[in-house]
Enzyme design. Structure first.
Site, PDB file in Angstrom:
ATOM      1  N   ILE A  72       5.493  -4.202  10.123  1.00  0.00           N
ATOM      2  CA  ILE A  72       5.729  -3.739   8.754  1.00  0.00           C
ATOM      3  C   ILE A  72       5.419  -2.252   8.790  1.00  0.00           C
ATOM      4  O   ILE A  72       4.268  -1.848   8.905  1.00  0.00           O
ATOM      5  CB  ILE A  72       4.872  -4.501   7.738  1.00  0.00           C
ATOM      6  CG1 ILE A  72       5.304  -5.983   7.730  1.00  0.00           C
ATOM      7  CG2 ILE A  72       5.023  -3.899   6.342  1.00  0.00           C
ATOM      8  CD1 ILE A  72       4.513  -6.865   6.801  1.00  0.00           C
ATOM      9  N   TYR A 117      -2.684 -10.009   4.830  1.00  0.00           N
ATOM     10  CA  TYR A 117      -2.643  -8.587   5.185  1.00  0.00           C
ATOM     11  C   TYR A 117      -4.071  -8.106   5.409  1.00  0.00           C
ATOM     12  O   TYR A 117      -4.864  -8.001   4.478  1.00  0.00           O
ATOM     13  CB  TYR A 117      -1.953  -7.807   4.066  1.00  0.00           C
ATOM     14  CG  TYR A 117      -1.858  -6.316   4.252  1.00  0.00           C
ATOM     15  CD1 TYR A 117      -2.083  -5.678   5.481  1.00  0.00           C
ATOM     16  CD2 TYR A 117      -1.511  -5.501   3.166  1.00  0.00           C
ATOM     17  CE1 TYR A 117      -1.971  -4.316   5.623  1.00  0.00           C
ATOM     18  CE2 TYR A 117      -1.405  -4.125   3.297  1.00  0.00           C
ATOM     19  CZ  TYR A 117      -1.633  -3.537   4.526  1.00  0.00           C
ATOM     20  OH  TYR A 117      -1.541  -2.167   4.658  1.00  0.00           O
ATOM     21  N   LYS A 138      -0.064  -9.793   8.581  1.00  0.00           N
ATOM     22  CA  LYS A 138       0.125  -8.392   8.942  1.00  0.00           C
ATOM     23  C   LYS A 138      -1.233  -7.885   9.392  1.00  0.00           C
ATOM     24  O   LYS A 138      -2.160  -7.748   8.593  1.00  0.00           O
ATOM     25  CB  LYS A 138       0.639  -7.582   7.747  1.00  0.00           C
ATOM     26  CG  LYS A 138       0.751  -6.079   8.021  1.00  0.00           C
ATOM     27  CD  LYS A 138       1.151  -5.322   6.761  1.00  0.00           C
ATOM     28  CE  LYS A 138       1.184  -3.818   7.014  1.00  0.00           C
ATOM     29  NZ  LYS A 138       1.525  -3.045   5.795  1.00  0.00           N
ATOM     30  N   THR A 193       0.829  -1.206   0.000  1.00  0.00           N
ATOM     31  CA  THR A 193       0.000   0.000   0.000  1.00  0.00           C
ATOM     32  C   THR A 193       0.862   1.255   0.000  1.00  0.00           C
ATOM     33  O   THR A 193       0.620   2.191  -0.772  1.00  0.00           O
ATOM     34  CB  THR A 193      -0.926   0.011   1.238  1.00  0.00           C
ATOM     35  OG1 THR A 193      -1.699  -1.182   1.238  1.00  0.00           O
ATOM     36  CG2 THR A 193      -1.846   1.210   1.213  1.00  0.00           C
ATOM     37  N   THR A 194       1.890   1.289   0.848  1.00  0.00           N
ATOM     38  CA  THR A 194       2.780   2.439   0.932  1.00  0.00           C
ATOM     39  C   THR A 194       3.571   2.612  -0.354  1.00  0.00           C
ATOM     40  O   THR A 194       3.972   3.723  -0.695  1.00  0.00           O
ATOM     41  CB  THR A 194       3.724   2.292   2.138  1.00  0.00           C
ATOM     42  OG1 THR A 194       2.943   2.069   3.315  1.00  0.00           O
ATOM     43  CG2 THR A 194       4.579   3.529   2.353  1.00  0.00           C
ATOM     44  N   TYR A 211     -12.884  -3.516  -1.910  1.00  0.00           N
ATOM     45  CA  TYR A 211     -14.098  -3.078  -2.612  1.00  0.00           C
ATOM     46  C   TYR A 211     -15.174  -4.156  -2.700  1.00  0.00           C
ATOM     47  O   TYR A 211     -16.346  -3.876  -2.486  1.00  0.00           O
ATOM     48  CB  TYR A 211     -13.764  -2.571  -4.031  1.00  0.00           C
ATOM     49  CG  TYR A 211     -14.963  -1.924  -4.712  1.00  0.00           C
ATOM     50  CD1 TYR A 211     -15.334  -0.633  -4.383  1.00  0.00           C
ATOM     51  CD2 TYR A 211     -15.721  -2.621  -5.633  1.00  0.00           C
ATOM     52  CE1 TYR A 211     -16.446  -0.038  -4.981  1.00  0.00           C
ATOM     53  CE2 TYR A 211     -16.835  -2.047  -6.231  1.00  0.00           C
ATOM     54  CZ  TYR A 211     -17.197  -0.751  -5.894  1.00  0.00           C
ATOM     55  OH  TYR A 211     -18.292  -0.178  -6.463  1.00  0.00           O
ATOM     56  N   ARG A 253      -8.697   0.289   4.819  1.00  0.00           N
ATOM     57  CA  ARG A 253      -8.408   0.464   3.395  1.00  0.00           C
ATOM     58  C   ARG A 253      -9.308  -0.401   2.511  1.00  0.00           C
ATOM     59  O   ARG A 253      -9.716   0.021   1.426  1.00  0.00           O
ATOM     60  CB  ARG A 253      -6.946   0.076   3.104  1.00  0.00           C
ATOM     61  CG  ARG A 253      -5.924   1.040   3.649  1.00  0.00           C
ATOM     62  CD  ARG A 253      -5.684   2.172   2.664  1.00  0.00           C
ATOM     63  NE  ARG A 253      -4.572   2.998   3.077  1.00  0.00           N
ATOM     64  CZ  ARG A 253      -4.039   3.957   2.319  1.00  0.00           C
ATOM     65  NH1 ARG A 253      -4.513   4.180   1.103  1.00  0.00           N
ATOM     66  NH2 ARG A 253      -3.048   4.696   2.754  1.00  0.00           N
TER      67      ARG A 253
END
Length: 302
Positions: free
Chosen positions: A203, A133, A161, A44-45, A107, A138
Site C-alpha cells: 500500500i 494496519y 498492512k 493516513t496519506t 494515542y 504513527r
C-alpha cells in the site's frame, strides 16, 4: 484483488480547504489508466486525521463514484475509539467498497489484549473484509505478530498492512496464518524486499505519482522476476526516501501539485507546507527517476 501495487491516495483540496472533486476524479482515472490494483481512500496519506466525519464519508463515496467499478476501493475506517471505528465501518456497508483498512488505535497505547478485543469487536459488527494496519511510528502502539496471528482466525479479517519496515515479521506471521491471509507492506523503501520474502504487495505512497512504475515493479515481483523489479525499484528509491523527509503526506501532496495532478497544494493545520530543503531533494529525485519527463512526454493523466 489486493495483491500488487495499491495506492494510499491523497485527498486533494481546494484553495479554501474543501474536498476537490475535480482533482480527485483526475487521480482516480490516473490509477485506473496505470493499472493500480486498488485504492485506499482516506487512510493516513489521505489526511484522515484532519477530515471531519462528514468529509471522511463524502471523500470515500466520491472515490467510489469516480472509480465506477473499474478499480476496487478500500476505505480507511480506523479510529482510536472502538465504537467510532465500528460506526465508520457500518456506515460504509453497501456503499460499494471492497473492504476496510483499520489502523491500530492511536494515542491510547492499548495492550495486546486490548488490540485483539478492538479488532474482534469491529469484525463481529460487520461482514466487510477487514485489513489490519500496524504503523507504530504513527500510533505509538505496535501490534505484535502473535496478536495478528490470533486475529487472522476471525473470518472477515483478511490481511495486514505491516508498516514497521521490519522484514523479519513476514515469516513470523506468514508461517502461522491461513494460506490466503494477505501480508502487505506499508513501507515503500522496503516493499520489494518484503515481496521477495513472501509479501503480497504494497500500500504505497510513491504510487500516487509513479503508478505505472509501481504497478510494473509489483507485477514483476509477484512473478518472481526480481532482477527487473529491482531495476525499477532502484530508480524509484530516491523518491521513496524523499517522500518521508518531511511528515507524510506533506511531500507527496507537493509532488502531486508540482506534476499538475492536483490543482492546489492545500494542507490543513497542523500540517504545514514542504520545507525548502526537502523541495530541492524531492525535485531532484523526480528528475532522476524521469517522473517529471514521463508526465511531460505522455498522457498518463487524463
Amino acid at each position: 484483488m489486493f495483491r500488487g501495487s495499491i495506492v494510499a491516495i491523497i485527498t486533494p483540496m481546494t484553495e479554501k480547504g474543501q474536498i476537490c472533486r475535480h482533482s480527485l476524479k483526475k487521480l482516480v482515472q490516473y490509477h485506473i489508466h496505470n493499472h493500480t490494483k486498488a485504492i485506499v481512500s482516506v487512510g493516513t496519506t489521505g489526511e484522515s486525521a484532519t477530515l471531519n466525519k462528514n468529509e471522511h464519508h463524502y471523500t470515500i463515496l466520491s472515490t467510489i463514484e469516480f472509480a465506477d467499478g473499474k478499480i476496487p476501493i478500500i476505505a480507511g475506517t480506523g479510529a482510536n475509539s472502538t465504537s467510532e471505528a465500528i460506526a465508520l465501518t457500518k456506515k460504509l456497508e453497501n456503499s460499494g467498497i471492497y473492504g476496510c483498512l483499520s489502523v491500530v488505535p492511536y494515542y491510547n497505547k492499548p495492550t495486546q489484549h486490548g488490540l485483539y478485543q478492538h479488532f474482534q469487536a469491529i469484525a463481529e459488527n460487520t461482514n466487510m473484509p477487514q485489513i489490519l494496519y500496524n504503523v507504530p511510528s504513527r500510533t505509538g502502539c505496535d501490534m505484535l505478530p502473535e496478536t495478528v496471528i490470533k486475529l487472522s482466525k476471525l473470518n472477515n479479517i483478511i490481511g495486514i498492512k505491516e508498516a514497521t519496515g521490519d522484514l523479519t515479521r513476514i515469516h513470523k506471521i506468514k508461517d502461522h496464518v491461513k494460506k490466503n491471509f494477505l501480508i502487505i507492506s506499508g513501507d515503500d523503501i522496503t516493499a520489494l524486499d518484503f515481496m521477495q520474502l513472501g509479501g503480497d504487495g504494497v500500500i504505497s505512497v510513491t504510487a500516487n505519482i509513479a503508478a505505472k512504475e509501481m504497478s510494473k515493479m509489483c507485477r514483476l515481483a509477484l512473478k518472481n522476476d526480481f532482477i527487473n523489479a529491482r531495476l525499477i525499484n532502484t530508480k524509484l528509491m530516491p523518491i521513496h526516501q524523499a517522500l518521508f523527509l518531511d511528515p507524510n503526506p506533506i511531500p507527496i501532496k507537493w509532488a502531486a501539485w508540482k506534476l499538475n495532478m492536483i490543482q492546489y497544494n492545500t494542507l490543513r493545520l497542523p500540517l504545514t507546507p514542504l520545507s525548502r530543503n526537502t523541495q530541492i531533494v524531492l525535485q531532484n529525485a523526480l528528475q532522476q527517476a524521469d517522473i517529471i519527463r514521463n508526465f511531460a512526454d505522455n498522457n498518463d493523466i487524463k
